[in-house]
Design a protein around this motif. Structure first.
Motif, PDB file in Angstrom:
ATOM      1  N   ALA A  61       0.833  -1.206   0.000  1.00  0.00           N
ATOM      2  CA  ALA A  61       0.000   0.000   0.000  1.00  0.00           C
ATOM      3  C   ALA A  61       0.868   1.257   0.000  1.00  0.00           C
ATOM      4  O   ALA A  61       0.558   2.242  -0.693  1.00  0.00           O
ATOM      5  N   LEU A  62       1.950   1.239   0.754  1.00  0.00           N
ATOM      6  CA  LEU A  62       2.865   2.389   0.758  1.00  0.00           C
ATOM      7  C   LEU A  62       3.535   2.576  -0.600  1.00  0.00           C
ATOM      8  O   LEU A  62       3.767   3.703  -1.035  1.00  0.00           O
ATOM      9  N   THR A  63       3.852   1.483  -1.269  1.00  0.00           N
ATOM     10  CA  THR A  63       4.445   1.570  -2.604  1.00  0.00           C
ATOM     11  C   THR A  63       3.468   2.208  -3.583  1.00  0.00           C
ATOM     12  O   THR A  63       3.835   3.107  -4.356  1.00  0.00           O
ATOM     13  N   ALA A  64       2.215   1.761  -3.547  1.00  0.00           N
ATOM     14  CA  ALA A  64       1.201   2.324  -4.449  1.00  0.00           C
ATOM     15  C   ALA A  64       0.943   3.794  -4.127  1.00  0.00           C
ATOM     16  O   ALA A  64       0.858   4.633  -5.034  1.00  0.00           O
ATOM     17  N   GLY A  65       0.829   4.129  -2.845  1.00  0.00           N
ATOM     18  CA  GLY A  65       0.622   5.521  -2.450  1.00  0.00           C
ATOM     19  C   GLY A  65       1.814   6.393  -2.798  1.00  0.00           C
ATOM     20  O   GLY A  65       1.661   7.542  -3.228  1.00  0.00           O
ATOM     21  N   GLY A  66       3.014   5.866  -2.610  1.00  0.00           N
ATOM     22  CA  GLY A  66       4.215   6.611  -2.958  1.00  0.00           C
ATOM     23  C   GLY A  66       4.325   6.854  -4.449  1.00  0.00           C
ATOM     24  O   GLY A  66       4.765   7.921  -4.888  1.00  0.00           O
ATOM     25  N   LEU A  67       3.907   5.880  -5.244  1.00  0.00           N
ATOM     26  CA  LEU A  67       3.928   6.058  -6.693  1.00  0.00           C
ATOM     27  C   LEU A  67       2.951   7.158  -7.107  1.00  0.00           C
ATOM     28  O   LEU A  67       3.279   8.014  -7.939  1.00  0.00           O
ATOM     29  N   GLY A  68       1.771   7.159  -6.504  1.00  0.00           N
ATOM     30  CA  GLY A  68       0.798   8.211  -6.803  1.00  0.00           C
ATOM     31  C   GLY A  68       1.310   9.589  -6.386  1.00  0.00           C
ATOM     32  O   GLY A  68       1.168  10.572  -7.128  1.00  0.00           O
ATOM     33  N   ALA A  69       1.918   9.665  -5.206  1.00  0.00           N
ATOM     34  CA  ALA A  69       2.474  10.938  -4.747  1.00  0.00           C
ATOM     35  C   ALA A  69       3.629  11.372  -5.640  1.00  0.00           C
ATOM     36  O   ALA A  69       3.786  12.564  -5.938  1.00  0.00           O
TER      37      ALA A  69
END
Length: 103
Positions: free
Chosen positions: A45-53
């Protein structure tokens, strides 16, 4: 509701007693089951959120600093490495494993 409370209490109990303290290295290690069931999905989830950010902040990073590497490392590479490259059960710093130095 009662089942949720019972599940939550058992989950906390399981987490509290699942850490192994390695006295020689001074690092905290996870029980591999906890790592697989809890830490890896959080890392995903952090990877996906970091990619979006990163996608949203990349133009600003180019405008103000002209360098996207620190932003990419922090928001995408470190969570990705934590989730997919770290050995199961190991809880170490990503910068220690990859040999990155603070500038």
């Amino acid at each position: 509701m009662k089942v949720t409370k019972i599940f939550f209490v058992f989950s906390l109990f399981f987490l509290l007693f699942s850490f192994n303290q390695n006295a020689q290295a001074g690092s905290m290690d996870f029980n591999p089951t906890v790592d697989l069931v809890i830490a890896r999905p959080i890392g995903l989830a952090l990877t996906a959120g970091g990619l979006g950010a990163f996608i949203g902040l990349a133009p600003l990073s180019l405008i103000f600093t002209r360098d996207m590497e620190p932003l990419a490392n922090t928001l995408v590479k470190e969570p990705f490495d934590y989730t997919f490259k770290r050995p199961l059960g190991k809880q170490t710093s990503i910068t220690e494993e990859s040999g990155l130095q603070e500038h």
